[in-house]
Scaffold this motif. Structure first.
Motif, mmCIF file in Angstrom:
data_model
loop_
_atom_site.group_PDB
_atom_site.id
_atom_site.type_symbol
_atom_site.label_atom_id
_atom_site.label_comp_id
_atom_site.label_asym_id
_atom_site.label_seq_id
_atom_site.Cartn_x
_atom_site.Cartn_y
_atom_site.Cartn_z
ATOM 1 N N SER A 56 0.831 -1.202 0.000
ATOM 2 C CA SER A 56 0.000 0.000 0.000
ATOM 3 C C SER A 56 0.864 1.250 0.000
ATOM 4 N N VAL A 57 0.287 2.325 -0.490
ATOM 5 C CA VAL A 57 0.898 3.651 -0.430
ATOM 6 C C VAL A 57 -0.135 4.579 0.201
ATOM 7 N N THR A 58 0.264 5.273 1.255
ATOM 8 C CA THR A 58 -0.672 6.123 1.990
ATOM 9 C C THR A 58 -0.025 7.458 2.316
ATOM 10 N N LYS A 59 -0.753 8.533 2.105
ATOM 11 C CA LYS A 59 -0.228 9.844 2.457
ATOM 12 C C LYS A 59 -0.221 9.999 3.970
ATOM 13 N N THR A 60 0.903 10.473 4.501
ATOM 14 C CA THR A 60 1.018 10.650 5.943
ATOM 15 C C THR A 60 0.661 12.085 6.314
ATOM 16 N N PRO A 61 0.387 12.338 7.602
ATOM 17 C CA PRO A 61 0.088 13.695 8.040
ATOM 18 C C PRO A 61 1.327 14.512 8.348
ATOM 19 N N TYR A 62 2.505 13.995 8.058
ATOM 20 C CA TYR A 62 3.719 14.720 8.394
ATOM 21 C C TYR A 62 4.624 14.929 7.189
ATOM 22 N N GLY A 63 4.958 16.174 6.970
ATOM 23 C CA GLY A 63 5.981 16.560 5.998
ATOM 24 C C GLY A 63 5.670 16.258 4.550
ATOM 25 N N GLY A 64 4.408 16.010 4.224
ATOM 26 C CA GLY A 64 4.072 15.704 2.844
ATOM 27 C C GLY A 64 4.605 14.367 2.361
ATOM 28 N N LEU A 65 5.026 13.516 3.293
ATOM 29 C CA LEU A 65 5.580 12.219 2.923
ATOM 30 C C LEU A 65 4.474 11.200 2.674
ATOM 31 N N TYR A 66 4.829 10.183 1.899
ATOM 32 C CA TYR A 66 3.934 9.064 1.646
ATOM 33 C C TYR A 66 4.544 7.805 2.254
ATOM 34 N N GLU A 67 3.704 7.049 2.944
ATOM 35 C CA GLU A 67 4.150 5.782 3.519
ATOM 36 C C GLU A 67 4.049 4.689 2.459
ATOM 37 N N VAL A 68 5.142 3.968 2.269
ATOM 38 C CA VAL A 68 5.175 2.842 1.333
ATOM 39 C C VAL A 68 5.341 1.575 2.162
ATOM 40 N N ARG A 69 4.301 0.740 2.185
ATOM 41 C CA ARG A 69 4.352 -0.457 3.017
ATOM 42 C C ARG A 69 4.703 -1.672 2.172
ATOM 43 N N VAL A 70 5.763 -2.349 2.573
ATOM 44 C CA VAL A 70 6.219 -3.566 1.903
ATOM 45 C C VAL A 70 6.261 -4.670 2.953
ATOM 46 N N GLY A 71 5.244 -5.526 2.942
ATOM 47 C CA GLY A 71 5.172 -6.562 3.969
ATOM 48 C C GLY A 71 5.031 -5.922 5.338
ATOM 49 N N GLY A 72 5.932 -6.294 6.238
ATOM 50 C CA GLY A 72 5.896 -5.726 7.585
ATOM 51 C C GLY A 72 6.805 -4.534 7.759
ATOM 52 N N ASP A 73 7.323 -3.981 6.654
ATOM 53 C CA ASP A 73 8.240 -2.846 6.718
ATOM 54 C C ASP A 73 7.609 -1.592 6.126
ATOM 55 N N ILE A 74 8.181 -0.453 6.497
ATOM 56 C CA ILE A 74 7.689 0.837 6.016
ATOM 57 C C ILE A 74 8.854 1.651 5.476
ATOM 58 N N LEU A 75 8.651 2.201 4.291
ATOM 59 C CA LEU A 75 9.558 3.188 3.701
ATOM 60 C C LEU A 75 8.760 4.468 3.502
ATOM 61 N N TYR A 76 9.451 5.545 3.195
ATOM 62 C CA TYR A 76 8.765 6.811 2.921
ATOM 63 C C TYR A 76 9.284 7.380 1.606
ATOM 64 N N THR A 77 8.426 8.133 0.936
ATOM 65 C CA THR A 77 8.827 8.794 -0.299
ATOM 66 C C THR A 77 8.134 10.149 -0.398
ATOM 67 N N ASP A 78 8.580 10.950 -1.372
ATOM 68 C CA ASP A 78 7.956 12.253 -1.600
ATOM 69 C C ASP A 78 6.828 12.105 -2.612
ATOM 70 N N ALA A 79 6.117 13.179 -2.854
ATOM 71 C CA ALA A 79 4.939 13.138 -3.733
ATOM 72 C C ALA A 79 5.290 12.770 -5.171
ATOM 73 N N GLY A 125 4.560 -18.907 10.364
ATOM 74 C CA GLY A 125 5.572 -17.867 10.536
ATOM 75 C C GLY A 125 5.756 -17.021 9.295
ATOM 76 N N GLN A 126 5.685 -17.655 8.136
ATOM 77 C CA GLN A 126 5.800 -16.918 6.884
ATOM 78 C C GLN A 126 4.613 -15.977 6.698
ATOM 79 N N ARG A 127 3.409 -16.450 7.025
ATOM 80 C CA ARG A 127 2.213 -15.610 6.906
ATOM 81 C C ARG A 127 2.277 -14.424 7.852
ATOM 82 N N LEU A 128 2.847 -14.643 9.022
ATOM 83 C CA LEU A 128 2.959 -13.574 10.014
ATOM 84 C C LEU A 128 4.176 -12.690 9.772
ATOM 85 N N LYS A 129 4.912 -12.989 8.700
ATOM 86 C CA LYS A 129 6.097 -12.214 8.302
ATOM 87 C C LYS A 129 7.155 -12.186 9.417
ATOM 88 N N ILE A 130 7.389 -13.332 10.007
ATOM 89 C CA ILE A 130 8.431 -13.467 11.021
ATOM 90 C C ILE A 130 9.742 -13.764 10.307
#
Length: 241
Positions: A46-69, A204-209
């Protein structure tokens, strides 16, 4: 309702719908731009706009990255609220990685009860994991706790063999402690004994352990790694058991 009021309401609805569509389109564009750059068939959940700094949250599995618009840069790290000093990234990770604790297959776990057993945790451990053995020492010193241990074989080829031997022992919990605390291996399992190794690996794989130990709490949150007694006690105290 007057015609003017109806017109105003309709206009407001139209603007809101347009804004939602624009945001959805923006998020889709970001996903399309970034996903190929991650390589190795990595998929963005998923990609979701965050309420801080105009950043977008990029979710990959159980991890989070951020990017600009414009999806020109990727940011790896933590977002800290400087007013409250709250770790926004950790809070979000806790949220997206939550599980329904009651749905865990406890019949496929080793169950250890100490004292009144009121405080309950589930731990995914590999029998060849040094950090798991260290964490087992911490658990051995605790009281009033129930520990469900899922033998999650991800480190060595013989992890599955050791787990099966322990599962097929007369006293599974003792066999596990003998190995993890004393280095005493369990006797070879009978040929007709079946252990839930594959079932737990798939879970464990489903739970992303991705590492052991991983500790789950009754509120659905998790902590990866061999936490110390103080950290574990503090976490348990924060949960309504």
């Amino acid at each position: 309702m007057t015609k003017l009021t109806i017109f105003a309401a309709a206009a407001a609805f139209s603007l809101a719908a347009g804004a939602a569509f624009a945001q959805t389109s923006q998020e889709a564009a970001i996903k399309k731009a970034i996903e190929p750059r991650l390589g190795n068939g990595v998929k963005i959940d998923s990609v979701t706009k965050t309420p801080y700094g105009g950043l977008y949250e990029v979710r990959v599995g159980g991890d989070i990255l951020y990017t600009d618009a414009k999806a020109e840069y990727l940011f790896v790290g933590r977002i800290i609220d400087t007013k409250t000093m709250q770790d926004q990234t950790k809070a979000r990770l806790d949220e997206i990685n939550k599980i329904k604790f009651a749905d865990l297959p406890f019949d496929s776990a080793l169950k250890m009860v100490k004292g009144n057993g009121k405080r309950v945790i589930a731990v995914f451990e590999d029998p060849n994991c040094g950090y798991c053995k260290r964490f087992r020492q911490t658990l051995n010193e605790m009281d009033n706790v129930t520990v469900y241990t899922f033998m999650y074989n991800i480190l060595s080829e013989d992890s599955s063999i050791k787990s099966r031997n322990i599962w097929c022992s007369t006293d599974r919990v003792k066999a596990w402690d003998d190995w993890m605390l004393k280095g005493k291996e369990a006797a070879a399992a009978p040929a007709n004994c079946t252990a839930p190794n594959d079932k737990i690996f798939e879970l464990g794989q489903r739970l992303k352990i991705t590492g052991t130990p991983t500790i789950f709490f009754t509120d659905g949150t998790r902590i990866p790694g061999a936490v110390d007694m103080k950290t574990l006690e503090s976490k348990l105290a924060s949960i309504k058991q």
